[in-house]
Every structure is written in structure tokens, then in C-alpha cells.
Design a protein around this motif. Structure first.
Motif, PDB file in Angstrom:
ATOM      1  N   ILE A   1       0.842  -1.206   0.000  1.00  8.36           N
ATOM      2  CA  ILE A   1       0.000   0.000   0.000  1.00  8.36           C
ATOM      3  C   ILE A   1       0.878   1.258   0.000  1.00  8.36           C
ATOM      4  CG2 ILE A   1      -1.711   1.307   1.324  1.00  8.36           C
ATOM      5  CD1 ILE A   1      -2.750  -1.439   2.371  1.00  8.36           C
ATOM      6  N   ALA A   2       1.950   1.225   0.786  1.00  6.62           N
ATOM      7  CA  ALA A   2       2.837   2.406   0.853  1.00  6.62           C
ATOM      8  C   ALA A   2       3.472   2.687  -0.512  1.00  6.62           C
ATOM      9  CB  ALA A   2       3.908   2.189   1.915  1.00  6.62           C
ATOM     10  N   THR A   3       3.907   1.638  -1.202  1.00  6.94           N
ATOM     11  CA  THR A   3       4.508   1.859  -2.526  1.00  6.94           C
ATOM     12  C   THR A   3       3.454   2.355  -3.525  1.00  6.94           C
ATOM     13  OG1 THR A   3       4.245  -0.464  -3.122  1.00  6.94           O
ATOM     14  CG2 THR A   3       6.366   0.172  -2.250  1.00  6.94           C
ATOM     15  N   ALA A   4       2.228   1.821  -3.415  1.00 13.26           N
ATOM     16  CA  ALA A   4       1.152   2.297  -4.303  1.00 13.26           C
ATOM     17  C   ALA A   4       0.868   3.777  -4.052  1.00 13.26           C
ATOM     18  CB  ALA A   4      -0.113   1.467  -4.083  1.00 13.26           C
ATOM     19  N   ALA A   5       0.919   4.178  -2.787  1.00 11.14           N
ATOM     20  CA  ALA A   5       0.669   5.588  -2.444  1.00 11.14           C
ATOM     21  C   ALA A   5       1.728   6.494  -3.071  1.00 11.14           C
ATOM     22  CB  ALA A   5       0.662   5.761  -0.923  1.00 11.14           C
ATOM     23  N   LEU A   6       2.985   6.072  -3.022  1.00  6.97           N
ATOM     24  CA  LEU A   6       4.056   6.900  -3.618  1.00  6.97           C
ATOM     25  C   LEU A   6       3.948   6.918  -5.135  1.00  6.97           C
ATOM     26  CD1 LEU A   6       7.404   6.589  -1.651  1.00  6.97           C
ATOM     27  CD2 LEU A   6       5.371   7.929  -1.187  1.00  6.97           C
ATOM     28  N   ARG A   7       3.686   5.767  -5.717  1.00 14.30           N
ATOM     29  CA  ARG A   7       3.566   5.713  -7.189  1.00 14.30           C
ATOM     30  C   ARG A   7       2.463   6.634  -7.693  1.00 14.30           C
ATOM     31  NH1 ARG A   7       6.039   1.475  -9.913  1.00 14.30           N
ATOM     32  NH2 ARG A   7       6.662  -0.311  -8.653  1.00 14.30           N
ATOM     33  N   ALA A   8       1.376   6.744  -6.924  1.00 14.11           N
ATOM     34  CA  ALA A   8       0.227   7.548  -7.364  1.00 14.11           C
ATOM     35  C   ALA A   8       0.446   9.039  -7.145  1.00 14.11           C
ATOM     36  CB  ALA A   8      -1.025   7.098  -6.605  1.00 14.11           C
ATOM     37  N   ASN A   9       1.529   9.403  -6.463  1.00 17.67           N
ATOM     38  CA  ASN A   9       1.718  10.816  -6.115  1.00 17.67           C
ATOM     39  C   ASN A   9       2.112  11.632  -7.337  1.00 17.67           C
ATOM     40  OD1 ASN A   9       3.032  13.294  -4.946  1.00 17.67           O
ATOM     41  ND2 ASN A   9       2.303  12.280  -3.095  1.00 17.67           N
ATOM     42  N   PRO A  10       1.322  12.653  -7.696  1.00 15.29           N
ATOM     43  CA  PRO A  10       1.612  13.391  -8.929  1.00 15.29           C
ATOM     44  C   PRO A  10       2.885  14.220  -8.854  1.00 15.29           C
ATOM     45  CG  PRO A  10      -0.192  14.427  -7.737  1.00 15.29           C
ATOM     46  CD  PRO A  10       0.129  13.152  -7.011  1.00 15.29           C
ATOM     47  N   VAL A  11       3.374  14.469  -7.661  1.00 15.91           N
ATOM     48  CA  VAL A  11       4.561  15.318  -7.515  1.00 15.91           C
ATOM     49  C   VAL A  11       5.845  14.484  -7.538  1.00 15.91           C
ATOM     50  CG1 VAL A  11       5.705  16.883  -5.890  1.00 15.91           C
ATOM     51  CG2 VAL A  11       3.252  17.034  -6.230  1.00 15.91           C
TER      52      VAL A  11
ATOM     53  N   ASP B   1       9.579  -1.565  -6.861  1.00 16.84           N
ATOM     54  CA  ASP B   1       9.270  -2.860  -7.479  1.00 16.84           C
ATOM     55  C   ASP B   1       9.568  -4.038  -6.549  1.00 16.84           C
ATOM     56  OD1 ASP B   1       8.259  -1.832  -9.785  1.00 16.84           O
ATOM     57  OD2 ASP B   1      10.144  -1.912 -10.894  1.00 16.84           O
ATOM     58  N   GLY B   2      10.071  -3.761  -5.350  1.00 17.53           N
ATOM     59  CA  GLY B   2      10.230  -4.840  -4.381  1.00 17.53           C
ATOM     60  C   GLY B   2      11.622  -5.053  -3.835  1.00 17.53           C
ATOM     61  N   GLN B   3      12.624  -4.348  -4.385  1.00 16.36           N
ATOM     62  CA  GLN B   3      13.968  -4.499  -3.815  1.00 16.36           C
ATOM     63  C   GLN B   3      14.016  -3.845  -2.438  1.00 16.36           C
ATOM     64  OE1 GLN B   3      17.327  -3.389  -6.100  1.00 16.36           O
ATOM     65  NE2 GLN B   3      16.816  -4.711  -7.829  1.00 16.36           N
ATOM     66  N   PRO B   4      14.861  -4.364  -1.525  1.00 18.80           N
ATOM     67  CA  PRO B   4      14.942  -3.728  -0.210  1.00 18.80           C
ATOM     68  C   PRO B   4      15.533  -2.321  -0.316  1.00 18.80           C
ATOM     69  CG  PRO B   4      16.503  -5.558  -0.405  1.00 18.80           C
ATOM     70  CD  PRO B   4      15.705  -5.549  -1.657  1.00 18.80           C
TER      71      PRO B   4
END
Lengths: 293, 91
Positions: free
Chosen positions: B10-20, B32-35
Motif C-alpha cells: 500500500i505504501a509503494t502504491a501511495a508513492l507511485r500515485a503521487n503526482p509530484v 518494485d520490491g527491492q529492499p
């Protein structure tokens, strides 16, 4: 995305963002920020906007706003304005700083400002949504609503995903000058290249490049690898585009950085945007090919 | 019991969706999943980006959080921890 309810912080931010993306300096100044009406978080944000507006000019610039289309807002300056500045916002729907702050940096005695937005993430490869299907069609639509011939001169500015569109528009309109800040070619944009042809700008401007007299430049942060890659992608298709590096920063949000956003009253950040605009965007002839540190 | 990877997703989806947000190749690998971690400032998430993040979290997750609180979370990992707490406790 659905709209959050107005009584929550997110709802208050949505109101603040809408105001910051569209309102003129005078409209923001007229909002009642001491008392109710607007949510508390909205008022808190707009206080910052008002403070930042003064960085552009000590008194209010008197622009009049007309919503020309869903994604096009025309800010009319004084009757003496003889230059049209066409602005391509990034995906955030603003020119890296709140619109009323940006307008404070642009003298209304000389300028009208046409602010364009592409909220789809396609970086204007399909033009401005609602105004045709490519940049040329968008300009044709706009020419039907705004009399471009009344201006002595047209200039273009674009930020981030709007940078390439501004450079191409400058060429298409035969502008004196077109500037990009933190721009990139659509082929270099993760969002724009998803399911899109990214050479649409190149096809439009290719026949004009040899004869074009438009002064082109892309400003980028010195220490931002993605923006460096973006600058390379622009030069690959627009070899005349100057690569102007703003030293000492890694901030992609370059206009905010130059305007000194993020400072405080006890430790204000330097405001370099006035100088950069005076030397490039507003100058009759761009002063030089370098940015003062 | 909350699956820890759910909060990360969810956190990565939130960042990906951020227009800025502007991501480097390293950031994208992390998304994409790397640490690894992505500080908000490094991804260009300014005050407007934080407001957009707050809106996304409320609309998508019914998590009400101010931009100031998000700034204090500082990064993707901080956001992930906050989302995990929300999934666990509803707070």
C-alpha cells in the motif's frame, strides 16, 4: 480518485490545492483566513501561499481569471499587456509553485498568462485534454477562443512533464523564447510512455526545426540524476535546446527551489527566481547561457 | 495479524500515485520490491506532495493523517510502519 469529505485534513487539502492551482493573487488575498468558512488546514496552507506571494512582488498583481476550457485558464493582465505567456503545468496542475505565487513573478502590465494542464499523465502528447488530440490541435482550439494576433509576442514555459510541450509550442508558434524547468522528453517519462506514442511532438516540429529562431533552454537541478537524463532526452530531439544547470541543488521542484520555498521568517531561503526570470523569461533578449549561482 | 508485505504494498502504491513524486531508477527498483528506503524529499515530495499523499491515504484507506504528520514519517519505511499500525488497530 474519489473526493475526500471536506471536514477531514485530506478534504481541506483538496480545497487548498484547488485554490492554489487556479486562483489569482487578488482572489487568494480576499479569502477570509482569520476565521471560519474555510477548513483550518486549508487556511493554514493558504497563509503560507500568501507569504510566498510577496516573494514575487510586494504588491498584488491584478490579473483577471477566465476559465477558457476545463484544462485552460487565461489570466488577463493590464490592457497594456502585449505578450502572451503560455504555461504548461506538470502533473500536479501547477507551475511547480502555487499559481498565484507564479503570477506574482510576472508583471501584469506586460503579460497575459495562459495556464494549461494535462491531468492524464500523458505529458501533453495528446494535447490538452478537451482541446484536440495533439499540441497543434490544442493551439488551433485556443486560437478560436483567444485572439493570439493581439499580442506582439508569445512565449512558452513548461515544468516537469510540461517542459517538452512548452519547447515544442514555442517552435510551433514561432515564439521568441521557450523555457523548460526540470523537463524531459515524453519517451523519458514513465507515465507518458505507458501505452502512448512518445514521438508525437517530434513529428510536429521536425519540419520547422531548421528554420526555427526560437531560443530554447531547459533548466535543471545540478544534482538530480533523473533531470539530467531528462535534459539529455530533450537535446536528443531538440539539439538547439540549451542545458542550463542550477548549481547547488538536487531539488526537481526547481521553481520552488529558486523562489526560496521552505524557508522560515527567521531563516529565509534565497530568492533567485526573480533574477532567473529577469535574465531569461522576461528579458527582451536572454542575458546569457549561464545561471548565476 | 497483519501481513507486513500488505502495508509495504500500500505504501509503494501511495508513492507511485503521487503526482509530484519523481523517481530515479534506484527508487523504481525499491518500489518494485527491492529492499531499501525512499526519503520523501529525495523523491521531490514537497508540501503539495504531502497533501496529495494525505488525500490518497484517506480516499483509498480511510486513514486520516495531516501533511505535518506525514512529514514526520519522513520516508517510505515510515509510511509503511504507519499503514501497518492502521491495518492492525484501525487508528
Amino acid at each position: 480518485m474519489n473526493q475526500p469529505p471536506g471536514h477531514t485534513p485530506a478534504g481541506a487539502y483538496r480545497v487548498a490545492i484547488d485554490i492554489e492551482n487556479h486562483f489569482t493573487p487578488a482572489e487568494v488575498n480576499a479569502l477570509p483566513l482569520f476565521t471560519g468558512g474555510l477548513p483550518r488546514e486549508t487556511r493554514r496552507q493558504l497563509w503560507k501561499t500568501r507569504r510566498m506571494m510577496r516573494r514575487g512582488h510586494p504588491s498584488l498583481r491584478s490579473y483577471q481569471r477566465s476559465e477558457t476550457a476545463r484544462n485552460a485558464t487565461w489570466y488577463r493582465g493590464a490592457p497594456t499587456a502585449d505578450r502572451l505567456l503560455v504555461v504548461f503545468c506538470g502533473t500536479a496542475g501547477r507551475p511547480m509553485i502555487p499559481t498565484p505565487v507564479f503570477l506574482q513573478f510576472i508583471p501584469e502590465t506586460r503579460h497575459d498568462v495562459l495556464m494549461l494542464r494535462d491531468p492524464t499523465g500523458n505529458a501533453y502528447t495528446h494535447g490538452v485534454p478537451g482541446l484536440g488530440n495533439d499540441l497543434q490541435e490544442t493551439l488551433n482550439h485556443l486560437a478560436g477562443r483567444i485572439d493570439f494576433t493581439r499580442y506582439r509576442e508569445t512565449r512558452a514555459l513548461g515544468v516537469s512533464s510540461g517542459g517538452a510541450a512548452a519547447l515544442c509550442t514555442g517552435i510551433l508558434l514561432g515564439s521568441t523564447l521557450a523555457l523548460s524547468f526540470g523537463g524531459r522528453h515524453p519517451s523519458c517519462s514513465r507515465r507518458a510512455r505507458t501505452g502512448n506514442r512518445t514521438d508525437r511532438f517530434d513529428t510536429l516540429v521536425a519540419p520547422l526545426l531548421a528554420e526555427s529562431g526560437t531560443w530554447l533552454a531547459n533548466f535543471r537541478a545540478e544534482n538530480h540524476p533523473a533531470d539530467e537524463e531528462g535534459a539529455r532526452s530533450l537535446r536528443a530531439t531538440l539539439p538547439a535546446c540549451r542545458d542550463l544547470v542550477v548549481t547547488g541543488t538536487s531539488n526537481h521542484i526547481l521553481l520552488a527551489e529558486l523562489a526560496g520555498q521552505g524557508g522560515s521568517w527567521w531563516r529565509p531561503h534565497r530568492n533567485r527566481l526573480q533574477t532567473v526570470f529577469a535574465n531569461f523569461l522576461l528579458a527582451d533578449r536572454p542575458a546569457s547561457d549561464t545561471v548565476a549561482p | 495479524m497483519t501481513n507486513p508485505s500488505q502495508a509495504r504494498k500500500i505504501a509503494t502504491a501511495a508513492l507511485r500515485a503521487n503526482p509530484v513524486a519523481q523517481f530515479t531508477a534506484d527508487h523504481l527498483a525499491i518500489l518494485d520490491g527491492q529492499p531499501g528506503d525512499i526519503p520523501f524529499a529525495e523523491a521531490g515530495i514537497d508540501s503539495m506532495g504531502l497533501m496529495e499523499l494525505s488525500i490518497w491515504l484517506e480516499v483509498e484507506l480511510a486513514l486520516s493523517i495531516t501533511a505535518g504528520e506525514l512529514a514526520r514519517l519522513h520516508s517510505l519505511s515510515g509510511l509503511e510502519a504507519r499503514i501497518a499500525r492502521h491495518l492492525r488497530t484501525g487508528a
